[in-house]
Design a protein around this motif. Structure first.
Motif, PDB file in Angstrom:
ATOM      1  N   LEU A 199       0.828  -1.207   0.000  1.00 18.83           N
ATOM      2  CA  LEU A 199       0.000   0.000   0.000  1.00 18.83           C
ATOM      3  C   LEU A 199       0.865   1.262   0.000  1.00 18.83           C
ATOM      4  CD1 LEU A 199      -2.783  -0.985   2.536  1.00 18.83           C
ATOM      5  CD2 LEU A 199      -3.151  -0.369   0.147  1.00 18.83           C
ATOM      6  N   ASN A 203       0.999   3.996  -3.073  1.00 18.16           N
ATOM      7  CA  ASN A 203       0.682   5.417  -2.880  1.00 18.16           C
ATOM      8  C   ASN A 203       1.795   6.310  -3.432  1.00 18.16           C
ATOM      9  OD1 ASN A 203      -1.781   4.962  -1.666  1.00 18.16           O
ATOM     10  ND2 ASN A 203      -0.946   4.949   0.404  1.00 18.16           N
ATOM     11  N   ARG A 223      -8.423  12.747   1.138  1.00 21.45           N
ATOM     12  CA  ARG A 223      -8.238  11.452   0.477  1.00 21.45           C
ATOM     13  C   ARG A 223      -7.239  10.595   1.242  1.00 21.45           C
ATOM     14  NH1 ARG A 223      -6.782  12.403  -5.284  1.00 21.45           N
ATOM     15  NH2 ARG A 223      -4.760  12.995  -4.407  1.00 21.45           N
ATOM     16  N   ARG A 224      -6.151  11.228   1.691  1.00 21.84           N
ATOM     17  CA  ARG A 224      -5.160  10.460   2.447  1.00 21.84           C
ATOM     18  C   ARG A 224      -5.763   9.912   3.733  1.00 21.84           C
ATOM     19  NH1 ARG A 224      -1.597  14.442   0.467  1.00 21.84           N
ATOM     20  NH2 ARG A 224      -1.772  15.714   2.359  1.00 21.84           N
ATOM     21  N   THR A 226      -8.915   9.173   4.191  1.00 18.50           N
ATOM     22  CA  THR A 226      -9.814   8.084   3.791  1.00 18.50           C
ATOM     23  C   THR A 226      -9.032   6.828   3.458  1.00 18.50           C
ATOM     24  OG1 THR A 226     -11.403   9.678   2.914  1.00 18.50           O
ATOM     25  CG2 THR A 226     -11.607   7.406   2.156  1.00 18.50           C
ATOM     26  N   LEU A 227      -7.935   7.002   2.697  1.00 18.89           N
ATOM     27  CA  LEU A 227      -7.116   5.846   2.343  1.00 18.89           C
ATOM     28  C   LEU A 227      -6.486   5.224   3.585  1.00 18.89           C
ATOM     29  CD1 LEU A 227      -5.343   7.096  -0.917  1.00 18.89           C
ATOM     30  CD2 LEU A 227      -7.042   5.273  -0.710  1.00 18.89           C
ATOM     31  N   LEU A 230      -9.170   3.237   5.234  1.00 23.12           N
ATOM     32  CA  LEU A 230      -9.421   2.046   4.431  1.00 23.12           C
ATOM     33  C   LEU A 230      -8.278   1.054   4.574  1.00 23.12           C
ATOM     34  CD1 LEU A 230     -11.405   0.804   2.443  1.00 23.12           C
ATOM     35  CD2 LEU A 230     -10.170   1.931   0.588  1.00 23.12           C
ATOM     36  N   ALA A 231      -7.048   1.583   4.646  1.00 20.41           N
ATOM     37  CA  ALA A 231      -5.894   0.701   4.810  1.00 20.41           C
ATOM     38  C   ALA A 231      -5.987  -0.083   6.109  1.00 20.41           C
ATOM     39  CB  ALA A 231      -4.605   1.516   4.774  1.00 20.41           C
ATOM     40  N   ALA A 272     -10.756  -0.989  -2.012  1.00 18.21           N
ATOM     41  CA  ALA A 272      -9.367  -0.565  -2.170  1.00 18.21           C
ATOM     42  C   ALA A 272      -8.804  -1.010  -3.513  1.00 18.21           C
ATOM     43  CB  ALA A 272      -8.517  -1.119  -1.027  1.00 18.21           C
ATOM     44  N   PHE A 275     -10.175   1.150  -6.298  1.00 17.74           N
ATOM     45  CA  PHE A 275      -9.567   2.480  -6.284  1.00 17.74           C
ATOM     46  C   PHE A 275      -8.183   2.463  -6.928  1.00 17.74           C
ATOM     47  CE2 PHE A 275      -6.564   5.424  -4.386  1.00 17.74           C
ATOM     48  CZ  PHE A 275      -7.159   6.647  -4.664  1.00 17.74           C
ATOM     49  N   TYR A 276      -7.345   1.502  -6.530  1.00 20.96           N
ATOM     50  CA  TYR A 276      -5.978   1.487  -7.039  1.00 20.96           C
ATOM     51  C   TYR A 276      -5.923   1.124  -8.519  1.00 20.96           C
ATOM     52  CZ  TYR A 276      -3.981   2.462  -2.513  1.00 20.96           C
ATOM     53  OH  TYR A 276      -3.625   3.099  -1.343  1.00 20.96           O
TER      54      TYR A 276
END
Length: 285
Positions: A199, A203, A223-224, A226-227, A230-231, A272, A275-276
């Motif tokens: 991850l 990023n 966003r960071r 949120t990520l 989520l991570a 996730a 998104f990626y």
């Protein structure tokens, strides 16, 4: 009809016959037909059919109809046949043992997922639609990530009947996507990285970290965050799996995980991964 795995209880038998016939027509050769016959007790019937194997060998136009005839005969339950001809079915049930053989030989859920999604939904149900698997597969297809389809099919089958399998597959799914984003292929030592490291590197590769090219654009801070949240959810998948809730560790007395928790973990992985994939696709434009 009922089956001990993921088939819906109210599925129409004709849908099952049609699905098996379509997959057989696409995949079977003469040897496969005879193997199916030996495992179901229909080898003589298959050999004696006046047109089935001949039309297969000669690629005749009537092959599809003969496939349907034989599939109907094989999938009808013993002792319930009331039709007039040798290859007709007039019962509301399906021989579950014979279907299990065909399902295994064909890899039916996976094949239907890729080639006949409507029939997949008719037979197995759209059990994962609410966790975004369809969107994930659509995004992965654009990037040519064929492995995602295999993981998605296993997640679909396992979310209710084998939550541990679903979690194991979700972890593998996320690892597959992150490694694809990073260009890590094969089984070399450089690929032996856990999800947190993958991850972090993804990023950075996509410029999503604070120092990256997208680190100062509007909404980047949110966003960071949120990520990051989520991570944390995604990392819990690895923890659940290592605790014995997911497949892959050979445990003989694995604890049972409730479907709701499995769905939460799987949803995080699917979100996730999607998104990626989409962020990586945007970089390629």
């Amino acid at each position: 009809m009922a089956r001990g795995e993921t088939m819906q209880r109210d599925v129409k038998p004709e849908k099952v016959v049609l699905a098996v016939a379509k997959a057989i027509e696409a995949k079977f050769d003469r040897g496969d037909w005879l193997t199916l016959g030996y495992e179901t007790g229909y080898a003589d019937r298959i050999r004696e059919h006046p047109r089935l194997l001949r039309s297969l060998d000669w690629n005749d136009e009537d092959y599809s109809g003969h496939v349907l005839d034989m599939v109907e005969a094989i999938l009808r339950p013993p002792g319930q046949y009331t039709g007039a001809g040798p290859y007709r079915i007039s019962t509301k049930a399906i021989d579950e043992a014979h279907f299990a053989v065909a399902e295994r030989m064909l890899g039916l859920p996976e094949w239907l997922t890729q080639h006949e999604p409507v029939l997949f939904s008719d037979i197995y149900g759209s059990q994962m639609a609410d966790v975004g698997v369809d969107e994930l597969q659509a995004a992965a297809k654009q990037l040519g990530l064929a492995d995602v389809d295999e993981h998605a099919a296993r997640i679909r089958r396992g979310i209710r009947d084998d939550p541990a399998q679903a979690i194991g597959s979700a972890k593998e799914l996320l690892e597959t996507v992150l490694k694809a984003v990073l260009g890590l292929h094969g089984n070399g030592p450089e690929t032996k990285k856990d999800i947190p490291h993958l991850l972090k590197e993804a990023n950075i590769a996509l410029g999503l970290d604070p120092a990256g090219v997208r680190g100062s654009e509007p909404g980047a801070v949110q966003r960071r965050k949120t990520l990051g949240a989520l991570a944390n959810l995604v990392n819990s998948i690895a923890e659940l799996r290592n605790a014995g809730f997911g497949t892959g560790h050979g445990l003989s007395q694995r604890p049972t995980l409730d479907v709701a928790t499995a769905r939460l973990a799987v949803s995080a992985a699917v979100t996730a991964a999607t998104f990626y994939i989409e962020a990586h696709a945007a970089e390629q434009v």
